[in-house]
Design a protein around this motif. Sequence first.
Motif, PDB file in Angstrom:
ATOM      1  N   LYS A 129       1.987   2.726   8.841  1.00 12.53           N
ATOM      2  CA  LYS A 129       2.011   1.782   9.850  1.00 12.53           C
ATOM      3  C   LYS A 129       3.366   1.832  10.456  1.00 12.53           C
ATOM      4  CE  LYS A 129       4.188  -2.068   7.459  1.00 12.53           C
ATOM      5  NZ  LYS A 129       4.513  -3.442   6.635  1.00 12.53           N
TER       6      LYS A 129
ATOM      7  N   GLU B 100      -8.222   7.794   3.087  1.00 12.89           N
ATOM      8  CA  GLU B 100      -8.239   6.815   4.202  1.00 12.89           C
ATOM      9  C   GLU B 100      -7.470   5.535   3.879  1.00 12.89           C
ATOM     10  OE1 GLU B 100     -12.315   5.816   4.388  1.00 12.89           O
ATOM     11  OE2 GLU B 100     -12.982   7.868   5.254  1.00 12.89           O
ATOM     12  N   GLY B 101      -6.927   5.099   5.121  1.00 12.99           N
ATOM     13  CA  GLY B 101      -6.064   3.913   4.837  1.00 12.99           C
ATOM     14  C   GLY B 101      -4.991   4.005   5.691  1.00 12.99           C
ATOM     15  N   ILE B 102      -4.140   2.887   5.645  1.00  8.51           N
ATOM     16  CA  ILE B 102      -3.132   2.805   6.361  1.00  8.51           C
ATOM     17  C   ILE B 102      -2.002   2.362   5.448  1.00  8.51           C
ATOM     18  CG2 ILE B 102      -1.564   1.577   7.969  1.00  8.51           C
ATOM     19  CD1 ILE B 102      -3.478   3.158   9.415  1.00  8.51           C
ATOM     20  N   PHE B 103      -0.617   2.814   5.193  1.00 11.09           N
ATOM     21  CA  PHE B 103       0.287   2.528   4.262  1.00 11.09           C
ATOM     22  C   PHE B 103       1.516   2.195   4.614  1.00 11.09           C
ATOM     23  CE2 PHE B 103      -3.240   5.794   2.802  1.00 11.09           C
ATOM     24  CZ  PHE B 103      -3.514   5.052   1.504  1.00 11.09           C
TER      25      PHE B 103
ATOM     26  N   LYS C  34      -0.771   8.206   8.425  1.00 11.29           N
ATOM     27  CA  LYS C  34      -1.294   7.166   7.913  1.00 11.29           C
ATOM     28  C   LYS C  34      -0.463   6.019   7.784  1.00 11.29           C
ATOM     29  CE  LYS C  34      -3.771  10.631   5.170  1.00 11.29           C
ATOM     30  NZ  LYS C  34      -4.973  10.769   6.073  1.00 11.29           N
TER      31      LYS C  34
ATOM     32  N   ARG D 119      -1.807  -1.527  -3.966  1.00 14.81           N
ATOM     33  CA  ARG D 119      -2.315  -0.522  -4.726  1.00 14.81           C
ATOM     34  C   ARG D 119      -1.567   0.773  -4.293  1.00 14.81           C
ATOM     35  NH1 ARG D 119      -6.550   2.484  -1.247  1.00 14.81           N
ATOM     36  NH2 ARG D 119      -5.502   2.110   0.751  1.00 14.81           N
TER      37      ARG D 119
ATOM     38  N   ASN E  52       0.818  -1.141   0.011  1.00 16.07           N
ATOM     39  CA  ASN E  52      -0.061   0.106   0.031  1.00 16.07           C
ATOM     40  C   ASN E  52       0.868   1.291  -0.187  1.00 16.07           C
ATOM     41  OD1 ASN E  52      -2.832  -0.675   0.286  1.00 16.07           O
ATOM     42  ND2 ASN E  52      -2.083  -2.010   1.937  1.00 16.07           N
TER      43      ASN E  52
ATOM     44  N   ASP F 277      -5.375   4.689  -7.572  1.00 15.99           N
ATOM     45  CA  ASP F 277      -6.475   5.669  -7.387  1.00 15.99           C
ATOM     46  C   ASP F 277      -5.850   7.185  -7.518  1.00 15.99           C
ATOM     47  OD1 ASP F 277      -8.737   6.982  -6.293  1.00 15.99           O
ATOM     48  OD2 ASP F 277      -8.729   6.075  -4.470  1.00 15.99           O
TER      49      ASP F 277
END
Length: 214
Positions: A151, A124-127, A149, A82, A58, A110
């Motif tokens: 980890k 949004e999300g953790i990368f 965002k 992604r 990610n 995206d």
Amino acid sequence: MDNINREYISTYINSLICDEEEKLENFRKECENMKLPIIHKEVGQFIKLIIRQLGVKNIIEVGTNVGYSAIFMCRAMGDSGRVVTVERSDKFYREALKNIEKFSLDDRIDVCFGDALEVLDKVEGIFDMAFIDAAKSSYKIFFDKCLSKMKSGGIILSDNVLYQGMTATDGLVVRRKKTLVRNLRNYLKYISQDERFITSVLPLGDGLAVTLIK
Ligand SMILES: C[S@@+](CC[C@H](N)C(=O)[O-])C[C@H]1O[C@@H](n2cnc3c(N)ncnc32)[C@H](O)[C@@H]1O
């Protein structure tokens, strides 16, 4: 001489890097012919190594341009993974969408349109990894927004931090870049001295900072 590495060194290092598959190589050449500011080849090779070594899946990118690095990083992750990438120029945003579609990666990349100073708050999300490659004066803000965002154990890469050598010596700084250089110097001090991070600044391409989030 590009003020960071002697040309013969960069040329030699680049000559050792195996070509990517033809479609990606052709895309790089097109971008280079149009003088677009895409990642240096040797920087791409290093990013690929990091992605593979850490099993990155990610990625958040600040500064899409026409999508070369997003596509490159997506391919480097293999068949899964992604990329979320942010671009504020309408022209480049639309070009990036077209290019990503040509590589059939629209389901994995995206592209968010808008100024990263605002857009990043909405992502949004953790990368596992962030790649910062946009307005140099705002690197600290981009970094802090990405940091929330990441980890633990994630990596933030910042490109062009040596800025044609200007960051390292006043002797190279041109007047209109004074503020940008001051901001880059403060940024490198921040990511190098804050105890939450371990940073190594590499004289690769235009200077790449690699920061581990402890
Ligand atoms: C060096 S290029 C990115 C190149 C791309 N990462 C690659 O290697 O293919 C920088 C891009 O960041 C975009 N940019 C600059 N500041 C930005 C910001 N605050 N928010 C979003 N995009 C920005 C510019 O429009 C430009 O297209």
